[in-house]
Design an enzyme around this catalytic site. Structure first.
Site, mmCIF file in Angstrom:
data_model
loop_
_atom_site.group_PDB
_atom_site.id
_atom_site.type_symbol
_atom_site.label_atom_id
_atom_site.label_comp_id
_atom_site.label_asym_id
_atom_site.label_seq_id
_atom_site.Cartn_x
_atom_site.Cartn_y
_atom_site.Cartn_z
ATOM 1 N N ASP A 58 -82.961 78.663 -3.550
ATOM 2 C CA ASP A 58 -82.688 78.624 -2.111
ATOM 3 C C ASP A 58 -81.190 78.605 -1.828
ATOM 4 O OD1 ASP A 58 -85.389 78.562 -1.746
ATOM 5 O OD2 ASP A 58 -85.493 76.382 -1.602
ATOM 6 N N GLU B 75 -81.694 84.092 8.336
ATOM 7 C CA GLU B 75 -82.576 85.204 8.037
ATOM 8 C C GLU B 75 -83.487 85.453 9.219
ATOM 9 O OE1 GLU B 75 -84.189 86.094 3.566
ATOM 10 O OE2 GLU B 75 -84.173 84.076 4.360
ATOM 11 N N ASP C 180 -80.803 78.824 4.827
ATOM 12 C CA ASP C 180 -82.089 79.292 4.340
ATOM 13 C C ASP C 180 -83.138 78.258 4.742
ATOM 14 O OD1 ASP C 180 -83.504 81.290 2.617
ATOM 15 O OD2 ASP C 180 -84.016 79.480 1.517
#
Ligand SMILES: [Zn+2]
Length: 459
Positions: free
Chosen positions: A390, A308, A216
């Site tokens: 996170d 992501e 992340d």
């Protein structure tokens, strides 16, 4: 495995060398602008003739848009347009004509739908003030000197490097690299030489082929891993960012250029803008360096890496500067992981941009409708899990790998409806052709979603 790689080094040019590079960059611009004017004139002439009803066969002859065609036209005219042409390398003109040929092709392909993505505009004239000076050499003597602190380029001669070229030199020495071209460019207020190199890389496998890691990317930390590790931002980055903000404010107090009133920028504005540009380059470099260390480590260690596509929540949360930096980080980490995964025999999975990695519980899979940005901890109402926000997102990303595997090899396990299976089936063919071996990259739709926008391409 043969790959094309770029090696970029900062240069320390003396004033004479800088003048020589600028002369070459200027020559590139002259050739580019001349050829563009010529292309435009021919297009206009033909359009006008058509309106008079001139039959196609009798129209003014169109000129070739290929590099070879443009070069032929330029060589015929250069003694008139640029009587000084012999003072610079012919590669300078080639640089400008090549840029134009590619620009014309991109425009034409974009118009006919051959090129995807955002529409490409017609090439524009290059101005001396607003163009990044650059010249590319593809032939002649291009080499790294044995001391590894100097490079030799055609016409420009021996240039001093600001840093050692040992990594490239080592590969050249043991014949695992071949220099294809060298580009000298000024970016961020500093001169660089960038070599495009064909590199023969040894096949590798990651240290832990079965390991899966979710990444992340953040702002406060460079990244949070699903292993629980917080990867810190590089040292000096915070200070560099503070300086960037201060310089931005200073610039806004100076008298800048204004197109509407034709006001020219003040000297002080120009200096402040140059300082701001250098500060921007420094922040970019620090971050990129940190990302390089992280991505190399990840690709060498783990068999599967999940990232992501875009941080939508982060984009909403932060003010412009932070957002800009974070966006750049996302794009950069993806780009680096893409090729490093290939080099190291690991696999990169890019989660769809609509995947709710922050809002989903990594323990039980429950999804919250809303998660305030101020909530730094994830509290799950369904199972009582409490976790750093996170870290939870990173864990969800890692979890996607398992789903991706089921998608790629037969029926989907667990909560899959028929529709979902179909979606997965489509995803399986969405791998990037050409850039990576089959199965190295792919996209995963968000859990429980079946709509088509979940299938936006990751690349
Ligand atoms: Zn839960």
């Amino acid at each position: 495995m043969k790959t094309i790689q770029a090696y970029r080094f900062a240069l320390d040019l003396n004033p004479g060398q800088e003048r020589a590079v600028l002369a070459h960059a200027g020559a590139a611009r002259v050739a580019h602008n001349w050829a563009l004017a010529r292309v435009k004139a021919v297009m206009d002439q033909r359009a006008a003739e058509r309106t008079y009803g001139v039959p196609d066969a009798l129209l003014t002859e169109s000129i070739s848009w290929t590099l070879a065609g443009l070069r032929k036209a330029w060589n015929a005219i250069k003694p008139d347009v640029a009587p000084w042409w012999a003072e610079v390398s012919k590669e300078a003109f080639n640089t400008g004509l090549d840029a134009l040929a590619r620009g014309l092709k991109n425009w034409a392909d974009s118009r006919t739908g051959k090129r995807k993505g955002r529409p490409v505009g017609f090439p524009r004239f290059k101005s001396r003030r607003r163009t990044t000076p650059s010249v590319r050499f593809t032939t002649g003597t291009i080499r790294v000197e044995p001391d590894r602190k100097h490079v030799v380029l055609p016409r420009l001669g021996r240039l001093k490097l600001h840093e050692s070229a040992r990594k490239l030199a080592r590969r050249l020495d043991n014949d695992t690299a071949r220099i294809m071209s060298a580009t000298v460019r000024r970016d961020g207020g500093r001169w660089h030489v960038s070599f495009t190199v064909e590199v023969e890389r040894a096949e590798r496998t990651p240290a832990r082929p079965d390991s899966v890691v979710g990444v992340d990317v953040g702002i406060k930390h460079l990244a949070v891993l699903s292993t629980g590790e917080l990867v810190d931002n590089p040292r000096h980055l915070v200070a560099a960012q503070a300086r960037l903000r201060a310089l931005g404010r200073a610039l806004s107090r100076r008298t800048g250029p204004d197109r509407r009133t034709d006001r020219r920028a003040s000297k002080r504005w120009g200096r402040a803008a140059a300082r701001l540009g250098r500060a921007h380059a420094r922040v970019t470099n620090l971050r990129r360096d940190g990302l390089h260390k992280l991505t190399t480590r990840l690709a060498r260690e783990h068999g599967t890496i999940v990232v992501e596509d875009l941080n939508v929540t982060g984009m909403l949360a932060n003010r412009r500067l932070a957002r800009h930096i974070a966006d750049a980080g996302f794009a950069e980490i993806r780009r680096q992981l893409d090729y490093k995964a290939t080099w190291n025999g690991s696999r990169l999975i890019v989660a769809d941009r609509w995947y709710p990695s922050s809002k989903t519980c990594s323990g039980c899979g429950a999804t919250k409708a809303k998660l305030a940005l101020s909530e730094r901890e994830y509290h799950c109402e369904a199972c009582g899990l409490i976790m750093d926000r996170d870290r939870n997102a990173a864990a969800n990303l890692a979890g996607l790998a398992a789903e991706f595997d089921t998608a790629g090899s037969g029926p989907v396990a667990a909560r899959g409806a028929d529709q979902k299976t179909r979606v997965h089936g489509q995803v399986a063919v969405k791998r990037e052709p050409g850039t990576t071996p089959v199965g190295q990259t792919g996209t995963v739709p968000p859990q429980g979603r079946t709509t088509n926008h979940a299938l936006t391409r990751a690349h």
